[in-house]
Design an enzyme around this catalytic site. Structure first.
Site, PDB file in Angstrom:
ATOM      1  N   TYR A 197       0.827  -1.213   0.000  1.00 46.10           N
ATOM      2  CA  TYR A 197       0.000   0.000   0.000  1.00 46.10           C
ATOM      3  C   TYR A 197       0.863   1.265   0.000  1.00 46.10           C
ATOM      4  O   TYR A 197       0.360   2.356  -0.232  1.00 46.10           O
ATOM      5  CB  TYR A 197      -0.931   0.044   1.211  1.00 46.10           C
ATOM      6  CG  TYR A 197      -1.851  -1.133   1.370  1.00 46.10           C
ATOM      7  CD1 TYR A 197      -2.075  -2.046   0.340  1.00 46.10           C
ATOM      8  CD2 TYR A 197      -2.526  -1.335   2.583  1.00 46.10           C
ATOM      9  CE1 TYR A 197      -2.915  -3.130   0.506  1.00 46.10           C
ATOM     10  CE2 TYR A 197      -3.378  -2.416   2.755  1.00 46.10           C
ATOM     11  CZ  TYR A 197      -3.560  -3.310   1.724  1.00 46.10           C
ATOM     12  OH  TYR A 197      -4.394  -4.382   1.907  1.00 46.10           O
ATOM     13  N   LEU A 252     -17.832  -4.574   2.476  1.00 40.44           N
ATOM     14  CA  LEU A 252     -19.058  -4.000   1.932  1.00 40.44           C
ATOM     15  C   LEU A 252     -19.147  -4.217   0.425  1.00 40.44           C
ATOM     16  O   LEU A 252     -19.993  -3.631  -0.240  1.00 40.44           O
ATOM     17  CB  LEU A 252     -19.131  -2.499   2.242  1.00 40.44           C
ATOM     18  CG  LEU A 252     -18.937  -2.100   3.709  1.00 40.44           C
ATOM     19  CD1 LEU A 252     -18.954  -0.586   3.859  1.00 40.44           C
ATOM     20  CD2 LEU A 252     -20.004  -2.740   4.589  1.00 40.44           C
ATOM     21  N   ILE A 288     -12.466  -5.248   8.410  1.00 40.47           N
ATOM     22  CA  ILE A 288     -11.637  -4.036   8.354  1.00 40.47           C
ATOM     23  C   ILE A 288     -12.163  -3.059   7.299  1.00 40.47           C
ATOM     24  O   ILE A 288     -11.528  -2.856   6.259  1.00 40.47           O
ATOM     25  CB  ILE A 288     -10.161  -4.385   8.100  1.00 40.47           C
ATOM     26  CG1 ILE A 288     -10.012  -5.412   6.953  1.00 40.47           C
ATOM     27  CG2 ILE A 288      -9.511  -4.907   9.358  1.00 40.47           C
ATOM     28  CD1 ILE A 288      -8.579  -5.591   6.479  1.00 40.47           C
ATOM     29  N   LYS A 302     -12.974   0.590   5.525  1.00 45.21           N
ATOM     30  CA  LYS A 302     -12.200   1.827   5.463  1.00 45.21           C
ATOM     31  C   LYS A 302     -13.122   2.958   5.042  1.00 45.21           C
ATOM     32  O   LYS A 302     -14.142   2.750   4.373  1.00 45.21           O
ATOM     33  CB  LYS A 302     -11.037   1.710   4.487  1.00 45.21           C
ATOM     34  CG  LYS A 302     -11.462   1.707   3.018  1.00 45.21           C
ATOM     35  CD  LYS A 302     -10.295   1.963   2.089  1.00 45.21           C
ATOM     36  CE  LYS A 302     -10.794   2.139   0.664  1.00 45.21           C
ATOM     37  NZ  LYS A 302      -9.731   2.447  -0.291  1.00 45.21           N
ATOM     38  N   SER A 303     -12.758   4.161   5.463  1.00 48.12           N
ATOM     39  CA  SER A 303     -13.452   5.359   5.030  1.00 48.12           C
ATOM     40  C   SER A 303     -12.552   6.541   5.319  1.00 48.12           C
ATOM     41  O   SER A 303     -11.836   6.560   6.323  1.00 48.12           O
ATOM     42  CB  SER A 303     -14.783   5.538   5.766  1.00 48.12           C
ATOM     43  OG  SER A 303     -15.396   6.761   5.376  1.00 48.12           O
ATOM     44  N   ARG A 344     -18.490   8.569   8.763  1.00 42.68           N
ATOM     45  CA  ARG A 344     -18.711   7.176   8.382  1.00 42.68           C
ATOM     46  C   ARG A 344     -17.844   6.231   9.211  1.00 42.68           C
ATOM     47  O   ARG A 344     -18.249   5.104   9.501  1.00 42.68           O
ATOM     48  CB  ARG A 344     -18.461   6.986   6.885  1.00 42.68           C
ATOM     49  CG  ARG A 344     -19.602   7.527   6.017  1.00 42.68           C
ATOM     50  CD  ARG A 344     -19.522   7.007   4.599  1.00 42.68           C
ATOM     51  NE  ARG A 344     -18.390   7.554   3.879  1.00 42.68           N
ATOM     52  CZ  ARG A 344     -18.401   8.707   3.207  1.00 42.68           C
ATOM     53  NH1 ARG A 344     -19.504   9.450   3.192  1.00 42.68           N
ATOM     54  NH2 ARG A 344     -17.332   9.135   2.561  1.00 42.68           N
ATOM     55  N   ASN A 390     -19.554   3.206  11.070  1.00 46.13           N
ATOM     56  CA  ASN A 390     -19.104   1.816  10.925  1.00 46.13           C
ATOM     57  C   ASN A 390     -18.785   1.199  12.280  1.00 46.13           C
ATOM     58  O   ASN A 390     -19.132   0.046  12.546  1.00 46.13           O
ATOM     59  CB  ASN A 390     -17.862   1.761  10.032  1.00 46.13           C
ATOM     60  CG  ASN A 390     -18.157   2.040   8.569  1.00 46.13           C
ATOM     61  OD1 ASN A 390     -19.303   2.003   8.129  1.00 46.13           O
ATOM     62  ND2 ASN A 390     -17.117   2.329   7.808  1.00 46.13           N
TER      63      ASN A 390
END
Length: 281
Positions: free
Chosen positions: A56, A194, A232, A234-235, A240, A244
């Site tokens: 990443y 999601l 896990i 992410k946002s 959010r 979550n």
């Protein structure tokens, strides 16, 4: 910075006794220049489980966020992963990640992909077992390992993986792989939980969200949690993030859980681990 007390996220106890917060925060595809701010926001919101990877290219920013947070290192569960192109030099790769993160140890280190065409994951695993024995890693595991990859690994492994992290969401559940992992004592961890947003508009999800007066994302995350899956999301949006995190307080009925499970459609989003061989370099 001010820090919100950690939320009441339940822990999952791994097969070596290490505990991991069941709901964590992922930074896949988060640009390095935005990562520190976003991870600081996640920690301030109450997350105590952060998942990154060498591939990443944002490990340094994750580490900077942890250092800036004021939260004791022991209170944060930190995961990173071995880049595919470095399976043959796993010890050096791990220590590079640890330097980037600026930490003395990593809580969970994963082989990111099996890359069966290179046939190096058993070699990498032996190195990871050594690092684990030396206390540089608290738990070791795998990511994107299919059933045959697990079988191959376990033929020579001395340590059973603590975690298998793979794509899992309502329209792509990989139930046989999840069941096999759990039978072996390997915790299941879902990425793209999601469906990268694609599953949020499914009827069974939206109707359940309307019934509980909560967001569709919270419904799906509660569905994962109800099955014991580590997850896990992410946002980049702090609102959010908090929404979550509130999934830990949602209790779905068996019929609601079954309705979401019925959405299985074989809708893989990511690469197929049976053939994926991207170097990530």
């Amino acid at each position: 910075m001010p820090v919100t007390p950690a939320s009441t996220v339940p822990n999952v106890t791994l097969n070596n006794g290490v505990q991991v917060p069941q709901l964590g925060f992922g930074v896949f595809q988060v640009p390095p220049e935005e990562t520190q701010r976003i991870v600081e926001d996640a920690l301030e919101a109450g997350y105590r489980h952060i998942d990154t990877a060498a591939a990443y290219r944002n490990e340094a920013a994750v580490g900077a966020a942890i250092a800036a947070s004021g939260i004791p290192r022991a209170d944060i569960f930190l995961t990173t992963k071995l880049r595919n192109g470095e399976q043959g030099t796993a010890r050096e790769a791990f220590r590079n990640s640890r330097r980037e993160l600026g930490v003395d140890y990593v809580d969970l280190y994963l082989i990111h992909w099996p890359v069966p065409s290179r046939n190096l994951f058993n070699e990498a695993w032996k190195v990871m077992e050594s690092l684990h024995a030396d206390g540089e890693i608290r738990a070791i595991g795998v990511s994107n390992f299919l059933a045959d990859h697990l079988d191959t690994l376990l033929q020579s492994a001395e340590v059973v993986p603590a975690v298998n992290q793979f794509e899992l969401h309502p329209t792509f559940q990989q139930p046989e792989l999840a069941a096999k992992s759990r039978t072996l004592g390997i915790a299941v961890e879902a990425y793209s939980p999601l469906g990268q947003g694609a599953d949020l508009n499914a009827g069974a999800v939206t109707s359940t969200a309307d019934k509980h007066n909560i967001s569709p994302a919270r419904v799906i995350l509660a569905w994962h949690l109800a099955q014991g899956t580590i997850v896990i999301p992410k946002s980049a949006n702090s609102g959010r993030m908090r929404d979550n995190l509130a999934a830990v307080d949602v209790v779905l009925s068996p019929s609601e859980i079954n309705a979401i499970a019925a959405l299985e459609a074989g809708a893989r989003i990511g690469s197929d681990p049976a053939v994926a061989a991207h170097s990530q370099m």
